[in-house]
Design an enzyme around this catalytic site. Structure first.
Site, PDB file in Angstrom:
ATOM      1  N   GLU A  66       3.813  15.737  -6.751  1.00  0.00           N
ATOM      2  CA  GLU A  66       3.247  14.167  -6.610  1.00  0.00           C
ATOM      3  C   GLU A  66       1.826  14.047  -7.776  1.00  0.00           C
ATOM      4  O   GLU A  66       1.091  13.773  -8.200  1.00  0.00           O
ATOM      5  CB  GLU A  66       3.198  13.391  -5.067  1.00  0.00           C
ATOM      6  N   THR A 105       2.433   4.831   9.748  1.00  0.00           N
ATOM      7  CA  THR A 105       2.858   4.081   8.444  1.00  0.00           C
ATOM      8  C   THR A 105       2.164   2.621   9.222  1.00  0.00           C
ATOM      9  O   THR A 105       2.297   2.077   8.391  1.00  0.00           O
ATOM     10  CB  THR A 105       4.026   4.176   8.210  1.00  0.00           C
ATOM     11  N   ARG A 138      -3.172  14.079   6.816  1.00  0.00           N
ATOM     12  CA  ARG A 138      -1.577  12.289   7.305  1.00  0.00           C
ATOM     13  C   ARG A 138      -2.092  11.345   8.567  1.00  0.00           C
ATOM     14  O   ARG A 138      -1.609  10.577   8.468  1.00  0.00           O
ATOM     15  CB  ARG A 138      -0.416  12.874   7.364  1.00  0.00           C
ATOM     16  N   ARG A 185      -5.904   3.630   8.407  1.00  0.00           N
ATOM     17  CA  ARG A 185      -5.083   2.507   8.714  1.00  0.00           C
ATOM     18  C   ARG A 185      -5.322   1.633  10.082  1.00  0.00           C
ATOM     19  O   ARG A 185      -4.886   0.237   9.624  1.00  0.00           O
ATOM     20  CB  ARG A 185      -3.489   2.405   8.811  1.00  0.00           C
ATOM     21  N   ASN A 198      -0.968  -1.002   4.083  1.00  0.00           N
ATOM     22  CA  ASN A 198      -1.335  -0.257   4.943  1.00  0.00           C
ATOM     23  C   ASN A 198      -2.792   0.703   3.792  1.00  0.00           C
ATOM     24  O   ASN A 198      -2.596   2.068   4.811  1.00  0.00           O
ATOM     25  CB  ASN A 198      -0.400   0.408   5.292  1.00  0.00           C
ATOM     26  N   LYS A 254      -4.497   2.567  -2.377  1.00  0.00           N
ATOM     27  CA  LYS A 254      -3.950   1.117  -2.408  1.00  0.00           C
ATOM     28  C   LYS A 254      -4.692   0.137  -2.663  1.00  0.00           C
ATOM     29  O   LYS A 254      -5.104  -0.021  -2.407  1.00  0.00           O
ATOM     30  CB  LYS A 254      -2.762   0.967  -0.793  1.00  0.00           C
ATOM     31  N   HIS A 300      -2.063   6.287   0.853  1.00  0.00           N
ATOM     32  CA  HIS A 300      -0.835   7.639   1.314  1.00  0.00           C
ATOM     33  C   HIS A 300      -1.083   8.533   1.254  1.00  0.00           C
ATOM     34  O   HIS A 300      -2.286   8.886   0.859  1.00  0.00           O
ATOM     35  CB  HIS A 300      -0.092   7.180  -0.471  1.00  0.00           C
ATOM     36  N   TYR A 337       8.555   6.074  -6.255  1.00  0.00           N
ATOM     37  CA  TYR A 337       9.250   5.876  -4.842  1.00  0.00           C
ATOM     38  C   TYR A 337      10.425   5.590  -4.726  1.00  0.00           C
ATOM     39  O   TYR A 337      10.763   5.516  -3.282  1.00  0.00           O
ATOM     40  CB  TYR A 337       8.415   4.498  -4.134  1.00  0.00           C
ATOM     41  N   PHE A 378      12.764  -2.040   2.380  1.00  0.00           N
ATOM     42  CA  PHE A 378      10.983  -2.539   1.645  1.00  0.00           C
ATOM     43  C   PHE A 378      10.820  -2.528   0.326  1.00  0.00           C
ATOM     44  O   PHE A 378       9.532  -2.361  -0.352  1.00  0.00           O
ATOM     45  CB  PHE A 378      10.454  -2.022   2.563  1.00  0.00           C
TER      46      PHE A 378
END
Ligand code: UDP
Ligand code: MG
Length: 139
Positions: A128, A93, A87, A104, A114, A11, A117, A51, A59
């Site tokens: 995706e 998150t 993950r 993270r 964070n 990100k 993704h 998203y 948010f």
């Protein structure tokens, strides 16, 4: 477990702070093969579509602004059990809850900024990956 593919983003916070190389290194050291990768910017309508599942959440607007503020690195990762393993390597998150050794925990600023993704299920990965990559771009 068969080979599986997942979709990943480094990100804007992590790219801007110069963590791209360290994150790629963690990905490779954890048995993932990077089969597609590009650095680009995400346009606002793209971020809103990507998203869309979160569009009613408080948010959402902040998230779209954040994801469009600077370049990202989008990737397709392959390994056994790639979706769950990615993950796991990302961490929770909210970095306050992320385990030691996760991306993270190491790099995220807060629950929004964070650093990474990852697809959360096979159906999500299947949406995706083609959102950002054509089949000819996957090696
Ligand atoms: N997010 C946020 N505030 C929240 C929850 C999520 O800003 O309270 C942002 C954060 O960048 C997160 C993204 O929205 O990574 C997508 O949220 P999701 O619940 O899908 O978390 P993820 O799958 O990324 O762990
Ligand atoms: Mg998610």
């Amino acid at each position: 477990m068969a080979l599986e593919r997942t979709f990943a983003i480094i990100k804007p916070d992590a790219v801007a702070k110069g963590h791209t190389g360290d994150i790629l290194s963690m990905i490779e050291h954890n048995g993932f093969r990077i089969i597609g990768m590009k650095m680009r910017r995400i346009a606002k309508p793209e971020a809103e579509a990507f998203y869309a599942v979160h569009k009613e959440r408080p948010f959402f607007k902040g998230l779209v602004n954040f994801m469009t503020e600077g370049p990202v690195v989008v990737m397709v990762l392959e390994r056994e059990d790639a979706i769950a393993k990615w993950r796991e390597l990302m961490g929770a998150t909210n970095p306050a809850n992320a385990a030691e050794g996760t991306i993270r925990k190491r790099f995220a600023e807060n629950i929004e900024r964070n650093s990474v993704h990852g697809s959360d299920a096979p159906e999500t990965a299947a949406q995706e990956i083609p959102f950002f990559f054509g089949t000819a771009e996957l090696l």
